[in-house]
Design a protein around this motif. Structure first.
Motif, PDB file in Angstrom:
ATOM      1  N   SER A 143       1.226  -1.135   0.104  1.00 39.71           N
ATOM      2  CA  SER A 143       0.249   0.085   0.490  1.00 39.71           C
ATOM      3  C   SER A 143       1.153   1.522  -0.284  1.00 39.71           C
ATOM      4  O   SER A 143       0.256   2.421  -1.189  1.00 39.71           O
ATOM      5  N   ILE A 144       2.095   0.783   0.838  1.00 39.05           N
ATOM      6  CA  ILE A 144       3.137   2.327   1.229  1.00 39.05           C
ATOM      7  C   ILE A 144       3.622   2.632  -0.179  1.00 39.05           C
ATOM      8  O   ILE A 144       3.482   3.573  -0.716  1.00 39.05           O
ATOM      9  N   PHE A 145       4.276   1.710  -1.439  1.00 39.48           N
ATOM     10  CA  PHE A 145       4.748   2.180  -1.967  1.00 39.48           C
ATOM     11  C   PHE A 145       4.079   2.111  -2.969  1.00 39.48           C
ATOM     12  O   PHE A 145       4.634   3.194  -4.050  1.00 39.48           O
ATOM     13  N   SER A 197       8.024   4.879   6.774  1.00 43.46           N
ATOM     14  CA  SER A 197       6.422   3.744   6.736  1.00 43.46           C
ATOM     15  C   SER A 197       6.779   2.543   6.485  1.00 43.46           C
ATOM     16  O   SER A 197       6.458   1.528   6.613  1.00 43.46           O
ATOM     17  N   LEU A 198       7.399   2.310   4.862  1.00 36.38           N
ATOM     18  CA  LEU A 198       7.811   0.630   4.417  1.00 36.38           C
ATOM     19  C   LEU A 198       9.249   0.721   5.326  1.00 36.38           C
ATOM     20  O   LEU A 198       8.471  -1.005   5.654  1.00 36.38           O
ATOM     21  N   THR A 199       9.576   1.213   6.042  1.00 36.83           N
ATOM     22  CA  THR A 199      10.596   0.542   6.659  1.00 36.83           C
ATOM     23  C   THR A 199      10.004  -0.142   7.639  1.00 36.83           C
ATOM     24  O   THR A 199      10.371  -1.904   8.534  1.00 36.83           O
ATOM     25  N   GLU A 200       8.827  -0.195   8.108  1.00 43.49           N
ATOM     26  CA  GLU A 200       8.341  -0.834   9.148  1.00 43.49           C
ATOM     27  C   GLU A 200       7.515  -1.920   9.426  1.00 43.49           C
ATOM     28  O   GLU A 200       7.644  -2.839  10.102  1.00 43.49           O
ATOM     29  N   ASN A 201       7.052  -1.251   8.163  1.00 44.67           N
ATOM     30  CA  ASN A 201       6.348  -2.914   7.646  1.00 44.67           C
ATOM     31  C   ASN A 201       7.461  -3.635   6.838  1.00 44.67           C
ATOM     32  O   ASN A 201       7.018  -5.025   7.748  1.00 44.67           O
ATOM     33  N   LEU A 202       8.261  -3.543   6.498  1.00 43.31           N
ATOM     34  CA  LEU A 202       9.399  -4.592   6.256  1.00 43.31           C
ATOM     35  C   LEU A 202      10.273  -5.298   7.711  1.00 43.31           C
ATOM     36  O   LEU A 202      10.483  -6.455   7.536  1.00 43.31           O
ATOM     37  N   LEU A 203      10.020  -3.980   8.214  1.00 40.27           N
ATOM     38  CA  LEU A 203      10.437  -5.139   9.614  1.00 40.27           C
ATOM     39  C   LEU A 203      10.052  -5.550  10.099  1.00 40.27           C
ATOM     40  O   LEU A 203       9.967  -6.871  10.968  1.00 40.27           O
ATOM     41  N   MET A 204       8.453  -5.869  10.111  1.00 38.87           N
ATOM     42  CA  MET A 204       7.713  -6.475  10.859  1.00 38.87           C
ATOM     43  C   MET A 204       7.657  -7.583  10.101  1.00 38.87           C
ATOM     44  O   MET A 204       7.210  -9.228  10.583  1.00 38.87           O
ATOM     45  N   MET A 205       7.502  -7.072   8.771  1.00 34.76           N
ATOM     46  CA  MET A 205       7.550  -8.660   7.072  1.00 34.76           C
ATOM     47  C   MET A 205       8.852  -9.594   8.090  1.00 34.76           C
ATOM     48  O   MET A 205       8.622 -11.049   7.916  1.00 34.76           O
TER      49      MET A 205
END
Length: 245
Positions: free
Chosen positions: A197-199, A226-234
């Motif tokens: 979504s962010i990308f 913001s993208l990093t937040e989701n990538l870390l969770m992944m």
């Protein structure tokens, strides 16, 4: 020889003007000799503003010349506005800095050494908890920002609330390695949707949006952080699954 300054500020039994306190502190820290005038009632404060044709107090004078209020003082001293204006990554960076230090201290306490893997695990889990708290404290405000870019929330608004619970709850359970085969896949799916979504919003559609990562009324721009937040969770979810296999 110290420069001289005067300040007129509201100091009553029921109200102490915070801008007056901050202005007085600035003057003293910049080595002014300050004459501090108190306006001791609402009526006196109102009368002062009417008589001097000003809209606010405090009012500051430097070397006998009228400067203005707190904002004018900061500008005169070459300082940035207070509160800070415009976009800033400070809220997210503050969370990441604190959670990283928490991860370091917790790892040292529990293992007696700084295992990089355990530090990384706890850093991501603690960050998820902290960011989840930011969202949960004002779910409606956070959801208003989240639905502007999240692909699922745009179609089903309650998903915004679910995402906040997934992030905070996932972080809590990941700290203890609990229910990994349930938690990790849910976190992986939610964070993957978030990353896509962010990308899409930022890098494909070039939209200028605020990130809902720190809750409602955010001044954090939607983008790489913001993208990093989701990538870390992944990454955390995938790592937990590989460890549980």
């Amino acid at each position: 020889m110290k420069k001289k300054a005067e300040i007129y500020r509201m100091v009553t039994p029921d109200h102490l003007c915070p801008w007056g306190v901050k202005a007085l502190d600035l003057l003293k820290r910049h080595h002014f000799e300050v004459k501090d005038h108190h306006l001791t009632s609402m009526e006196e404060n109102k009368r002062y503003k009417e008589e001097n044709r000003v809209d606010e107090t405090p009012q500051i004078f430097i070397e006998g010349k009228h400067l203005g209020g707190y904002d004018a003082l900061r500008e005169h001293l070459g300082l940035s506005p207070d509160p800070q204006e415009g976009e800033t990554y400070q809220p997210v960076l503050a969370i990441f800095a604190v959670t990283f230090l928490m991860a370091l201290s917790t790892t040292w306490l529990t293992l007696g050494s700084l295992s990089l893997i355990r530090v990384a695990e706890l850093f991501i889990a603690f960050s998820m908890c902290a960011l989840g708290i930011q969202k949960l404290q004002d779910l409606k405000g956070y959801a208003t920002g989240f639905v502007q870019y999240d692909l699922v929330a745009q179609r089903y608004v309650p998903y915004a609330y679910v995402y906040a619970v997934i992030e905070a709850g996932g972080g809590i359970l990941m700290i203890g390695g609990l229910f990994t085969w349930v938690v990790a896949p849910i976190v992986l799916i939610a964070s993957s949707i978030g990353a896509v979504s962010i990308f899409k919003a930022v890098y494909l559609e070039k939209r200028d949006l605020k990130c809902a990562c720190v809750g409602g009324d955010s001044s954090v721009p939607l983008g790489f952080i913001s993208l990093t937040e989701n990538l870390l969770m992944m990454a955390m979810a995938i790592w937990m699954l590989t460890q549980a296999a």
